[in-house]
Design a protein around this motif. Sequence first.
Motif, PDB file in Angstrom:
ATOM      1  N   HIS A  92      34.394  37.868  41.394  1.00 10.34           N
ATOM      2  CA  HIS A  92      35.062  37.134  40.322  1.00 10.34           C
ATOM      3  C   HIS A  92      36.147  37.963  39.645  1.00 10.34           C
ATOM      4  O   HIS A  92      36.943  37.432  38.871  1.00 10.34           O
ATOM      5  N   PHE A  93      36.165  39.275  39.918  1.00  7.39           N
ATOM      6  CA  PHE A  93      37.144  40.149  39.291  1.00  7.39           C
ATOM      7  C   PHE A  93      38.133  40.722  40.295  1.00  7.39           C
ATOM      8  O   PHE A  93      38.801  41.721  40.022  1.00  7.39           O
ATOM      9  N   GLY A  94      38.207  40.102  41.467  1.00  2.43           N
ATOM     10  CA  GLY A  94      39.207  40.491  42.452  1.00  2.43           C
ATOM     11  C   GLY A  94      38.844  41.681  43.308  1.00  2.43           C
ATOM     12  O   GLY A  94      39.686  42.165  44.068  1.00  2.43           O
ATOM     13  N   VAL A  95      37.598  42.177  43.223  1.00  4.73           N
ATOM     14  CA  VAL A  95      37.190  43.279  44.101  1.00  4.73           C
ATOM     15  C   VAL A  95      37.119  42.731  45.529  1.00  4.73           C
ATOM     16  O   VAL A  95      36.487  41.693  45.763  1.00  4.73           O
ATOM     17  N   PRO A  96      37.740  43.386  46.491  1.00  5.64           N
ATOM     18  CA  PRO A  96      37.756  42.863  47.862  1.00  5.64           C
ATOM     19  C   PRO A  96      36.361  42.683  48.442  1.00  5.64           C
ATOM     20  O   PRO A  96      35.450  43.469  48.161  1.00  5.64           O
ATOM     21  N   LEU A  97      36.209  41.665  49.259  1.00  4.60           N
ATOM     22  CA  LEU A  97      34.922  41.358  49.869  1.00  4.60           C
ATOM     23  C   LEU A  97      34.388  42.534  50.675  1.00  4.60           C
ATOM     24  O   LEU A  97      33.179  42.799  50.701  1.00  4.60           O
ATOM     25  N   GLN A  98      35.279  43.267  51.325  1.00  3.19           N
ATOM     26  CA  GLN A  98      34.860  44.369  52.189  1.00  3.19           C
ATOM     27  C   GLN A  98      34.488  45.630  51.404  1.00  3.19           C
ATOM     28  O   GLN A  98      33.995  46.608  51.990  1.00  3.19           O
ATOM     29  N   ASP A  99      34.725  45.644  50.105  1.00  5.66           N
ATOM     30  CA  ASP A  99      34.396  46.807  49.279  1.00  5.66           C
ATOM     31  C   ASP A  99      32.926  46.721  48.882  1.00  5.66           C
ATOM     32  O   ASP A  99      32.545  45.959  48.004  1.00  5.66           O
ATOM     33  N   GLY A 100      32.090  47.507  49.549  1.00  7.90           N
ATOM     34  CA  GLY A 100      30.654  47.426  49.325  1.00  7.90           C
ATOM     35  C   GLY A 100      30.097  48.479  48.390  1.00  7.90           C
ATOM     36  O   GLY A 100      28.876  48.669  48.309  1.00  7.90           O
TER      37      GLY A 100
ATOM     38  N   ILE B 140      31.425  52.728  38.403  1.00  8.72           N
ATOM     39  CA  ILE B 140      32.176  51.654  37.761  1.00  8.72           C
ATOM     40  C   ILE B 140      33.563  51.513  38.399  1.00  8.72           C
ATOM     41  O   ILE B 140      34.237  52.504  38.684  1.00  8.72           O
ATOM     42  N   LEU B 141      33.956  50.272  38.609  1.00 11.96           N
ATOM     43  CA  LEU B 141      35.300  49.961  39.118  1.00 11.96           C
ATOM     44  C   LEU B 141      36.110  49.342  37.990  1.00 11.96           C
ATOM     45  O   LEU B 141      35.590  48.555  37.202  1.00 11.96           O
TER      46      LEU B 141
ATOM     47  N   GLY C  79      41.491  46.085  35.927  1.00 15.01           N
ATOM     48  CA  GLY C  79      42.707  45.779  35.185  1.00 15.01           C
ATOM     49  C   GLY C  79      42.389  45.179  33.831  1.00 15.01           C
ATOM     50  O   GLY C  79      41.339  44.575  33.625  1.00 15.01           O
ATOM     51  N   GLY C  80      43.284  45.378  32.877  1.00 16.35           N
ATOM     52  CA  GLY C  80      43.051  44.844  31.543  1.00 16.35           C
ATOM     53  C   GLY C  80      41.876  45.520  30.870  1.00 16.35           C
ATOM     54  O   GLY C  80      41.654  46.720  31.001  1.00 16.35           O
ATOM     55  N   ASN C  81      41.091  44.737  30.167  1.00 15.71           N
ATOM     56  CA  ASN C  81      39.967  45.263  29.391  1.00 15.71           C
ATOM     57  C   ASN C  81      38.637  45.156  30.125  1.00 15.71           C
ATOM     58  O   ASN C  81      37.592  45.370  29.495  1.00 15.71           O
ATOM     59  N   ILE C  82      38.642  44.814  31.400  1.00 19.62           N
ATOM     60  CA  ILE C  82      37.387  44.545  32.106  1.00 19.62           C
ATOM     61  C   ILE C  82      37.094  45.622  33.143  1.00 19.62           C
ATOM     62  O   ILE C  82      37.967  46.050  33.899  1.00 19.62           O
ATOM     63  N   PHE C  83      35.828  46.037  33.161  1.00 21.60           N
ATOM     64  CA  PHE C  83      35.306  46.957  34.165  1.00 21.60           C
ATOM     65  C   PHE C  83      34.091  46.294  34.801  1.00 21.60           C
ATOM     66  O   PHE C  83      33.455  45.431  34.189  1.00 21.60           O
ATOM     67  N   VAL C  84      33.786  46.678  36.025  1.00 21.61           N
ATOM     68  CA  VAL C  84      32.658  46.064  36.710  1.00 21.61           C
ATOM     69  C   VAL C  84      31.816  47.140  37.381  1.00 21.61           C
ATOM     70  O   VAL C  84      32.339  48.098  37.952  1.00 21.61           O
ATOM     71  N   LEU C  85      30.507  46.995  37.263  1.00 23.36           N
ATOM     72  CA  LEU C  85      29.555  47.889  37.920  1.00 23.36           C
ATOM     73  C   LEU C  85      28.813  47.063  38.966  1.00 23.36           C
ATOM     74  O   LEU C  85      27.835  46.383  38.673  1.00 23.36           O
ATOM     75  N   PRO C  86      29.285  47.097  40.226  1.00 25.66           N
ATOM     76  CA  PRO C  86      28.692  46.242  41.260  1.00 25.66           C
ATOM     77  C   PRO C  86      27.318  46.743  41.701  1.00 25.66           C
ATOM     78  O   PRO C  86      27.038  47.947  41.663  1.00 25.66           O
TER      79      PRO C  86
ATOM     80  N   GLN D  34      39.443  33.923  43.359  1.00 27.17           N
ATOM     81  CA  GLN D  34      39.013  35.169  42.711  1.00 27.17           C
ATOM     82  C   GLN D  34      39.738  35.387  41.387  1.00 27.17           C
ATOM     83  O   GLN D  34      40.221  36.476  41.074  1.00 27.17           O
ATOM     84  N   GLN D  35      39.811  34.314  40.601  1.00 21.73           N
ATOM     85  CA  GLN D  35      40.449  34.376  39.294  1.00 21.73           C
ATOM     86  C   GLN D  35      39.506  33.841  38.231  1.00 21.73           C
ATOM     87  O   GLN D  35      38.538  33.120  38.535  1.00 21.73           O
ATOM     88  N   SER D  36      39.796  34.168  36.994  1.00 20.59           N
ATOM     89  CA  SER D  36      39.064  33.540  35.909  1.00 20.59           C
ATOM     90  C   SER D  36      39.577  32.118  35.736  1.00 20.59           C
ATOM     91  O   SER D  36      40.699  31.798  36.144  1.00 20.59           O
TER      92      SER D  36
END
Length: 266
Positions: free
Chosen positions: A47-55, A72-73, A76-83, A222-224
Amino acid sequence: MPLVCVCSPKGGVGKTTLAANLAWSLARAGSKVLAIDFDVQNALRLHFGVPLQDGRGYVARADEQADWSQSILTTGGNIFVLPYGEVTEAQRERFEENLAKDPHFLRRGLDTVLNYPGLVIIADFPPGPGPALKAMQALADMHMVVMLADTASVSLLPQVENHRMIGQPLNARHGHYFVLNQSDNRRNISREVTAFMQQRLGENLLGVIHRDESVAEANAAQQSVYDFSPASAAAFDIELVAKRVANILHIHVGNGEVQAPIRSKY
């Protein structure tokens, strides 16, 4: 450091999509937001644009890496993601065993982000009960329970109300609240369930999100939903939910400026 857990007693309710768009909404208002995925499906990152192949993710390295913030990845902007990351069955089992047996395992892993000033954390959990949901009970400020406007969700309501999700109340701080997703005014049963839930839950119902095809289309891109269709009904509904969350948790709305990022690799 407000921490919101997004959970549900059943799958297929749009929980992960709501968690992602809640993160987007709070970030748009100026908060720095970290979205954490506790679901082995590892779908939140998409949902935050991380590529499908990035595991990449934190679970596979949770044993050797006490500080999960290193995974943590930044998106962009104010959002970070911990997959969650791509893991083997043995790695998943070991992670869940650590969550269940070590009462400090979760806090150690998240210690850095729990102490990061002004950060809002949105944590997405797999459906139903589980060790991660139970372990998070001591740390969370609020639980958001996502249900559909259908009879199956009505039948599962007692499971949440009678504390059968984790064997105790979900949240001891600000409590747990509900969001009714995909309410469809064109269908009688959906209208009836929505009215029932509104009456039954009262102030514990954070909001009703109307069925909107732009949500699925935004997911595919893959956008909000705010970027894909800012004038959509769903965007309006989710923003109202985000404002209620911010009000309950006293989340300060900043000026939208991004400070130095948390450790990131994306």
